[in-house]
Enzyme design. Structure first.
Site, PDB file in Angstrom:
ATOM      1  N   TYR A  83      -2.357  -0.823  10.146  1.00  0.00           N
ATOM      2  CA  TYR A  83      -2.325  -1.067   8.702  1.00  0.00           C
ATOM      3  C   TYR A  83      -0.983  -0.611   8.112  1.00  0.00           C
ATOM      4  CZ  TYR A  83      -3.918  -1.091   3.825  1.00  0.00           C
ATOM      5  OH  TYR A  83      -4.048  -1.342   2.484  1.00  0.00           O
TER       6      TYR A  83
ATOM      7  N   SER B 259       0.858  -1.199   0.000  1.00  0.00           N
ATOM      8  CA  SER B 259       0.000   0.000   0.000  1.00  0.00           C
ATOM      9  C   SER B 259       0.886   1.239   0.000  1.00  0.00           C
ATOM     10  CB  SER B 259      -0.874   0.002   1.253  1.00  0.00           C
ATOM     11  OG  SER B 259      -1.489   1.261   1.423  1.00  0.00           O
TER      12      SER B 259
END
Ligand code: NDP
Length: 255
Positions: free
Chosen positions: A156, A142
């Site tokens: 995350y 990401s």
């Protein structure tokens, strides 16, 4: 044109979003694809599309955080297709977690188990087969691996930063054995992940509109665009690329 004829590809998290788009694109290129997820009915929909493209996938209902399930993903693929050429570690989850949350560590463990440990374990199991085929791995990380876009995002971000460095570390180790390892770092992509956070349609629309404003190009990528990059990195066209991170974020990291 990239040819994946007779290549065997595992795409985890292929019941929806980026993984589904990737499995479908591989099937269009005549690859033999193993599709993986927990939601059987969504997986069946993806399997039908792949089959219509002329490539009947192996469908495995599995939780990638479960070691027995992970072994099944690799073993069943080898038993069914006879080899493994590409592993796409895509399965992932997103959730905001505050470090002050009384359940912060439990939530952190779950995100790490899904986004990082599962890919590490599947890689560990897949590598002997990938050495044999001189195959490669594509990890879906990401843009949040290098930038903390908002507060309460440590779990995350940490999981994806770990995945980036895992990519580089194993790329170095596996290069002499002819196995490439790369990762893709998407910014916002229009998938189900917001729908998984809230059922409220107005709230979903507001979140998407807010996200759109965070990108330099003021738009959100489609899953198919990320899938195109996966196919490129998995193909021979990328034969000189290993240990690399490819950002596809509509310029979100520029802001
Ligand atoms: P989706 O929610 O659409 O897809 C997530 C996929 O992962 C689903 O197929 C889901 O399958 C699977 N999955 C999640 N947990 C597990 C598990 N424990 N076992 C097996 N499968 C699992 O989201 P995206 O397509 O957006 O996400 C794909 C990847 O892209 C993720 O790694 C995500 O972090 C990354 N990413 C996404 C961005 C975005 O904006 N959408 C931005 C940056 C990165 P099932 O529910 O059937 O188990």
């Amino acid at each position: 044109m990239m040819s994946f004829e007779n290549k065997v590809i595992i795409v985890t998290g292929s019941s929806s979003g980026i993984g589904a788009a990737t499995a479908i694109k591989f099937s269009k290129q005549k690859a033999k694809v193993t599709i993986v997820g927990r939601n059987e009915s969504k997986l069946k929909n993806v399997a039908e599309i792949c089959e219509k493209n002329g490539s009947k996938p192996l469908m495995i209902v599995a939780d990638v955080t479960n070691e027995d399930d992970a072994k099944k993903i690799i073993n069943d693929t080898i038993e069914h297709f006879g080899q493994l050429d590409v592993l796409v570690n895509n399965a992932g989850m997103f959730n905001n977690v505050s470090i002050l949350d009384p359940h912060a560590i439990e939530k952190f463990d779950q995100i790490l188990a899904t986004n990082l440990r599962s890919g590490v374990y599947l890689t560990h199991l897949a590598v002997p087969h990938l050495i044999e085929s001189k195959g490669n791995i594509v990890n879906i990380s990401s843009a949040a691996s290098t930038k903390t876009f908002w507060p309460e995002n440590f779990a995350y971000c940490t999981s994806k930063a770990g995945l980036d460095h895992f990519t580089r570390s194993v790329a170095l180790e596996l290069a002499p054995k002819g196995v490439r390892v790369n990762c893709i770092n998407p910014g916002p992509v229009k998938t189900d992940f917001i729908e998984k956070l809230t059922m409220d349609k107005d709230e979903q629309d507001k979140i998407w509109a807010d996200i759109e404003r965070t990108t330099a190009l003021s738009k959100i990528a489609e899953s198919e665009e990320v899938a195109d990059l996966v196919l490129f990195l998995a193909s021979d066209k990328a034969k000189s690329i290993t240990g690399s991170s490819y950002v596809i974020d509509n310029g979100a990291l520029l802001k």
